[in-house]
Design a protein around this motif. Structure first.
Motif, PDB file in Angstrom:
ATOM      1  N   TYR A 295     -13.486  -0.286  11.104  1.00 52.79           N
ATOM      2  CA  TYR A 295     -14.201   0.822  11.731  1.00 52.79           C
ATOM      3  C   TYR A 295     -13.129   1.850  12.095  1.00 52.79           C
ATOM      4  O   TYR A 295     -12.448   1.735  13.108  1.00 52.79           O
ATOM      5  CB  TYR A 295     -14.959   0.341  12.975  1.00 52.79           C
ATOM      6  CG  TYR A 295     -15.980   1.338  13.470  1.00 52.79           C
ATOM      7  CD1 TYR A 295     -17.302   1.271  13.043  1.00 52.79           C
ATOM      8  CD2 TYR A 295     -15.611   2.361  14.334  1.00 52.79           C
ATOM      9  CE1 TYR A 295     -18.238   2.197  13.471  1.00 52.79           C
ATOM     10  CE2 TYR A 295     -16.550   3.292  14.770  1.00 52.79           C
ATOM     11  CZ  TYR A 295     -17.859   3.205  14.339  1.00 52.79           C
ATOM     12  OH  TYR A 295     -18.781   4.124  14.767  1.00 52.79           O
ATOM     13  N   ALA A 296     -12.977   2.833  11.205  1.00 53.16           N
ATOM     14  CA  ALA A 296     -11.847   3.766  11.313  1.00 53.16           C
ATOM     15  C   ALA A 296     -12.189   4.945  12.206  1.00 53.16           C
ATOM     16  O   ALA A 296     -13.178   5.630  11.979  1.00 53.16           O
ATOM     17  CB  ALA A 296     -11.452   4.250   9.924  1.00 53.16           C
ATOM     18  N   THR A 297     -11.360   5.154  13.205  1.00 51.12           N
ATOM     19  CA  THR A 297     -11.643   6.205  14.188  1.00 51.12           C
ATOM     20  C   THR A 297     -10.717   7.400  14.062  1.00 51.12           C
ATOM     21  O   THR A 297     -10.806   8.326  14.855  1.00 51.12           O
ATOM     22  CB  THR A 297     -11.512   5.650  15.624  1.00 51.12           C
ATOM     23  OG1 THR A 297     -10.168   5.169  15.793  1.00 51.12           O
ATOM     24  CG2 THR A 297     -12.501   4.518  15.878  1.00 51.12           C
ATOM     25  N   THR A 298      -9.815   7.385  13.077  1.00 55.50           N
ATOM     26  CA  THR A 298      -8.896   8.516  12.951  1.00 55.50           C
ATOM     27  C   THR A 298      -8.957   9.108  11.550  1.00 55.50           C
ATOM     28  O   THR A 298      -9.361   8.450  10.591  1.00 55.50           O
ATOM     29  CB  THR A 298      -7.430   8.100  13.208  1.00 55.50           C
ATOM     30  OG1 THR A 298      -7.004   7.243  12.143  1.00 55.50           O
ATOM     31  CG2 THR A 298      -7.268   7.392  14.529  1.00 55.50           C
ATOM     32  N   LEU A 299      -8.531  10.344  11.451  1.00 55.34           N
ATOM     33  CA  LEU A 299      -8.453  11.004  10.155  1.00 55.34           C
ATOM     34  C   LEU A 299      -7.452  10.291   9.266  1.00 55.34           C
ATOM     35  O   LEU A 299      -7.661  10.125   8.063  1.00 55.34           O
ATOM     36  CB  LEU A 299      -8.041  12.468  10.369  1.00 55.34           C
ATOM     37  CG  LEU A 299      -7.673  13.281   9.131  1.00 55.34           C
ATOM     38  CD1 LEU A 299      -8.807  13.277   8.109  1.00 55.34           C
ATOM     39  CD2 LEU A 299      -7.332  14.703   9.530  1.00 55.34           C
ATOM     40  N   LEU A 300      -6.350   9.841   9.874  1.00 63.74           N
ATOM     41  CA  LEU A 300      -5.324   9.162   9.086  1.00 63.74           C
ATOM     42  C   LEU A 300      -5.885   7.894   8.452  1.00 63.74           C
ATOM     43  O   LEU A 300      -5.646   7.614   7.274  1.00 63.74           O
ATOM     44  CB  LEU A 300      -4.110   8.826   9.962  1.00 63.74           C
ATOM     45  CG  LEU A 300      -2.925   8.206   9.226  1.00 63.74           C
ATOM     46  CD1 LEU A 300      -2.418   9.118   8.120  1.00 63.74           C
ATOM     47  CD2 LEU A 300      -1.797   7.896  10.195  1.00 63.74           C
ATOM     48  N   ALA A 301      -6.652   7.140   9.230  1.00 67.56           N
ATOM     49  CA  ALA A 301      -7.250   5.920   8.683  1.00 67.56           C
ATOM     50  C   ALA A 301      -8.203   6.267   7.553  1.00 67.56           C
ATOM     51  O   ALA A 301      -8.274   5.572   6.541  1.00 67.56           O
ATOM     52  CB  ALA A 301      -7.961   5.137   9.780  1.00 67.56           C
ATOM     53  N   ALA A 302      -8.932   7.375   7.727  1.00 70.64           N
ATOM     54  CA  ALA A 302      -9.860   7.804   6.678  1.00 70.64           C
ATOM     55  C   ALA A 302      -9.092   8.159   5.417  1.00 70.64           C
ATOM     56  O   ALA A 302      -9.485   7.838   4.302  1.00 70.64           O
ATOM     57  CB  ALA A 302     -10.676   9.000   7.152  1.00 70.64           C
ATOM     58  N   ALA A 303      -7.968   8.840   5.617  1.00 68.28           N
ATOM     59  CA  ALA A 303      -7.204   9.329   4.473  1.00 68.28           C
ATOM     60  C   ALA A 303      -6.403   8.221   3.818  1.00 68.28           C
ATOM     61  O   ALA A 303      -6.241   8.175   2.611  1.00 68.28           O
ATOM     62  CB  ALA A 303      -6.262  10.440   4.930  1.00 68.28           C
ATOM     63  N   ASP A 304      -5.911   7.321   4.615  1.00 63.90           N
ATOM     64  CA  ASP A 304      -4.843   6.451   4.136  1.00 63.90           C
ATOM     65  C   ASP A 304      -5.243   4.987   4.086  1.00 63.90           C
ATOM     66  O   ASP A 304      -4.928   4.283   3.134  1.00 63.90           O
ATOM     67  CB  ASP A 304      -3.645   6.622   5.087  1.00 63.90           C
ATOM     68  CG  ASP A 304      -2.356   6.145   4.451  1.00 63.90           C
ATOM     69  OD1 ASP A 304      -2.266   6.191   3.214  1.00 63.90           O
ATOM     70  OD2 ASP A 304      -1.457   5.727   5.195  1.00 63.90           O
ATOM     71  N   ALA A 305      -5.944   4.526   5.103  1.00 62.65           N
ATOM     72  CA  ALA A 305      -6.105   3.085   5.268  1.00 62.65           C
ATOM     73  C   ALA A 305      -7.439   2.547   4.776  1.00 62.65           C
ATOM     74  O   ALA A 305      -7.657   1.354   4.763  1.00 62.65           O
ATOM     75  CB  ALA A 305      -5.930   2.712   6.747  1.00 62.65           C
ATOM     76  N   SER A 306      -8.348   3.445   4.332  1.00 61.38           N
ATOM     77  CA  SER A 306      -9.687   2.954   4.013  1.00 61.38           C
ATOM     78  C   SER A 306      -9.828   2.440   2.590  1.00 61.38           C
ATOM     79  O   SER A 306     -10.714   1.665   2.294  1.00 61.38           O
ATOM     80  CB  SER A 306     -10.702   4.064   4.264  1.00 61.38           C
ATOM     81  OG  SER A 306     -10.371   5.191   3.473  1.00 61.38           O
ATOM     82  N   ILE A 307      -8.962   2.858   1.706  1.00 58.92           N
ATOM     83  CA  ILE A 307      -9.030   2.420   0.309  1.00 58.92           C
ATOM     84  C   ILE A 307      -7.677   1.897  -0.135  1.00 58.92           C
ATOM     85  O   ILE A 307      -6.649   2.485   0.170  1.00 58.92           O
ATOM     86  CB  ILE A 307      -9.438   3.581  -0.622  1.00 58.92           C
ATOM     87  CG1 ILE A 307     -10.848   4.056  -0.292  1.00 58.92           C
ATOM     88  CG2 ILE A 307      -9.357   3.165  -2.087  1.00 58.92           C
ATOM     89  CD1 ILE A 307     -11.382   5.106  -1.231  1.00 58.92           C
ATOM     90  N   GLY A 308      -7.707   0.816  -0.879  1.00 58.10           N
ATOM     91  CA  GLY A 308      -6.463   0.342  -1.475  1.00 58.10           C
ATOM     92  C   GLY A 308      -6.112  -1.071  -1.077  1.00 58.10           C
ATOM     93  O   GLY A 308      -5.376  -1.751  -1.756  1.00 58.10           O
ATOM     94  N   GLY A 309      -6.644  -1.495   0.055  1.00 60.90           N
ATOM     95  CA  GLY A 309      -6.415  -2.873   0.466  1.00 60.90           C
ATOM     96  C   GLY A 309      -4.993  -3.160   0.907  1.00 60.90           C
ATOM     97  O   GLY A 309      -4.609  -4.311   1.046  1.00 60.90           O
ATOM     98  N   LYS A 310      -4.209  -2.119   1.128  1.00 63.30           N
ATOM     99  CA  LYS A 310      -2.840  -2.367   1.573  1.00 63.30           C
ATOM    100  C   LYS A 310      -2.832  -2.630   3.066  1.00 63.30           C
ATOM    101  O   LYS A 310      -3.260  -1.799   3.857  1.00 63.30           O
ATOM    102  CB  LYS A 310      -1.956  -1.161   1.249  1.00 63.30           C
ATOM    103  CG  LYS A 310      -1.697  -1.008  -0.237  1.00 63.30           C
ATOM    104  CD  LYS A 310      -0.973   0.275  -0.567  1.00 63.30           C
ATOM    105  CE  LYS A 310       0.524   0.106  -0.493  1.00 63.30           C
ATOM    106  NZ  LYS A 310       1.217   1.273  -1.120  1.00 63.30           N
ATOM    107  N   THR A 311      -2.353  -3.785   3.444  1.00 62.29           N
ATOM    108  CA  THR A 311      -2.216  -4.105   4.860  1.00 62.29           C
ATOM    109  C   THR A 311      -0.767  -4.540   5.057  1.00 62.29           C
ATOM    110  O   THR A 311      -0.148  -5.051   4.126  1.00 62.29           O
ATOM    111  CB  THR A 311      -3.134  -5.265   5.282  1.00 62.29           C
ATOM    112  OG1 THR A 311      -2.651  -6.475   4.687  1.00 62.29           O
ATOM    113  CG2 THR A 311      -4.570  -5.030   4.843  1.00 62.29           C
ATOM    114  N   ALA A 312      -0.245  -4.321   6.232  1.00 64.35           N
ATOM    115  CA  ALA A 312       1.161  -4.683   6.455  1.00 64.35           C
ATOM    116  C   ALA A 312       1.571  -4.463   7.890  1.00 64.35           C
ATOM    117  O   ALA A 312       0.865  -3.832   8.672  1.00 64.35           O
ATOM    118  CB  ALA A 312       2.073  -3.871   5.548  1.00 64.35           C
TER     119      ALA A 312
END
Lengths: 370, 370
Positions: free
Chosen positions: B133-150
């Protein structure tokens, strides 16, 4: 408002070979030269303090002689090292040495090394390839198939980890000769478990050839290494993500893992599993799936393999009952057990369901009487 | 000697939906009630200290009201929390509360929360499902697609992690209204990156509508959230395992991540990326792939988004050059960069190769002059 579908359906091939033999170091090097891990030229050899001088140093040297970049990363031998902290220290050491995503990890050792290194490989740079060079019977029996990697935490064993398949597994039976006898016994617990769940024939073989096995007779050991792989393979193949059938590999482990933790790792994994197998065969007997004779046969075979079959006095039984609830198989707060059916089979309670809910009272009763 | 082949070829479907909208809390709950994560009844809400009172407490309350078991697990907000230690503390807290494999994790927050919680979910009990549940623009831009976690380590950012796909992603634009302006700017850096690599049209839109975006105008924000997803999706779809094309998403990140680390995280991720984008557009200009005018346009747009475009004075340039070598893209000890081609495209150096080796001298020259 809008909805995006991220379509990520794909075919994944994680297949790999397990090679069983005597002294496989040269084969490992030639496989790498023949492209086992593509064009990778950088290898992190992960091992423990006992295996390092026995095998890992040699493999490191052979890698360097073959022209590869290689370093060795060592941690203190023992199950108590299978922690997030050890993983972190190894990661930092690898980062410090400049290891990035263009490397391959070679785990040289027993189950603790392969579990830890396989997990580390899966999270290093979001995944680098790894090879298991298994030097113990336990690793052959337990860690070579299934892709289960993990570390322990103060509250539970093997709960933090991933499924990660190696590029190849080597099972070097020659290495078993240098194992302390207790480690051989410990590995036999998993072999006996495999016999209990899937092969009366293997059970009889173990019963008839125990002395040869304990003396690391080449043929007998190759036979049991093969049988361990075959049985585990057949189970895992049918259920790679551990949804149903694969649970049967947990025979003896529900109680075993709890004892291992409560003993503060004074018991080796296999020793704890042996006690767990006894507890769970008693449960199967109580539920009517195992005869008194079969119950006695399991205990006799464990004894023949010099394994403990009673809960040590220093174990707090109530703490053990409580610890059962930290098992990964607990669902909706209920204890669940795989139940052995005779020797060489398990109970399928309903379609694809190989574990049954057991009340805390029943579990307590068995534990209190061991 | 014998060889076993462990055949593990299979079809994997990791597809999921991204829902973009205003105030999606109720939708999250109804999706869960409608079987988004099957029959799971236990939810671990992972969030940070800033997002907790703003959104996560509310989601927790709604989950409980809907009859689910749920607990909240909080860590201190900020990139410095994205560590193995925080992951460990959260794991221990979840274990302590009895969370096992029968749970689902809901990450509520920005990129730090989704990166950390997604990684944790992937290794908890060898993998439990998770929802972002992404609450920031950065999460929308960067963290929502791709499955990269770290997580980050003292020696490198994002080097320890896994690829792990969520069950669903919610991008709640209403939440952007509560973001500090700096976080909006920071998120815009990734949006500008997407424009630079893939869409001159998005670049012009940003140039023409920057004030609406900075004021969180619903339509403008929905447009850029959509465009961010679309561009990232197209790149990731074509290359899920980051073998070639996906590298283009690293535009600005080779220098950006190094600056972020050297600044000791005084710079937000997006701020560091903005400076990285400037460094890398200068490199593209030097190599002849970007005109002087395009070079100036990129810098002007970053300025319009209130982002830094120069390396701060307190950054040690030589330390920065050295830090470039910790980048995940380094191969055989050589620096590699994605190169922007005009605005909205990147250079494909050979078939499927979107990064080029750059000498340390060239990298140093650009960094010294910023």
């Amino acid at each position: 408002m809008s909805i995006f579908n991220v379509g990520l359906k794909k075919i994944v091939d994680d297949s790999y070979d397990i090679e069983i033999g005597f002294g496989l170091e040269s084969k490992l090097i030639s496989d790498i030269q023949n492209g086992l891990v593509g064009k990778i030229k950088k290898f992190a050899v992960i091992t423990d303090s006992i295996v390092k001088p026995l095998y890992a140093d040699n493999i490191l040297c052979m890698l360097k002689n073959a022209g590869y970049n290689a370093d060795i990363f060592v941690f203190d031998a023992g199950e108590t090292s299978k922690t997030r902290t050890t993983k972190e220290l190894l990661e930092d050491a690898m980062l410090e040495k400049g290891y990035r995503r263009d490397c391959c990890i070679i785990a040289v050792g027993g189950g603790v090394v392969t579990d830890l290194a396989g997990f580390l490989a899966g999270t290093y740079g979001r995944g680098v390839p790894f090879i298991n060079y298994a030097t113990t019977l336990l690793a052959a029996a337990d860690a070579s198939i299934g892709g289960k990697t993990a570390v322990d935490t103060p509250l539970a064993t093997n709960l933090i980890g991933i499924f990660n398949q190696p590029e190849k597994v080597y099972i070097d039976i020659a290495a078993w000769k240098t194992l302390p006898p207790k480690q051989i016994y410990s590995g036999l617990a998993e072999t006996i478990k495999h016999a209990c769940i899937a092969s009366g024939e293997l059970f009889n073989y173990l019963d008839n050839h125990m002395n040869e096995i304990l003396n690391i007779d080449k043929n007998a050991c190759e036979y049991i290494a093969n049988e361990n792989c075959r049985i585990k393979y057949e189970v895992v193949m049918k259920d790679e993500r551990e949804s149903g059938l694969r649970e049967i590999l947990n025979l003896g482990h529900t109680v075993g893992r709890a004892i291992e933790t409560v003993s503060d790792y004074k018991l080796l994994h296999g020793e704890a599993v042996a006690i767990g197998l006894v507890a769970e065969v008693k449960l199967a007997h109580k539920l009517g799936y195992v005869t008194s004779e079969q119950h006695d046969d399991v205990i006799a075979l464990l004894n023949k393999a010099c394994l403990p079959t009673q809960i040590p006095d220093y174990i707090d039984r109530e703490a053990l009952v409580k610890k059962l609830y930290t098992d990964k198989k607990v669902r909706d707060g209920q204890l669940r057990f795989v139940i052995q059916k005779g020797i060489g089979d398990v109970v399928e309670f309903e379609d694809g369901v190989f574990a049954v809910k057991i009340s805390e009272d029943t579990a307590r009763e068995i534990i209190m009487n061991m």
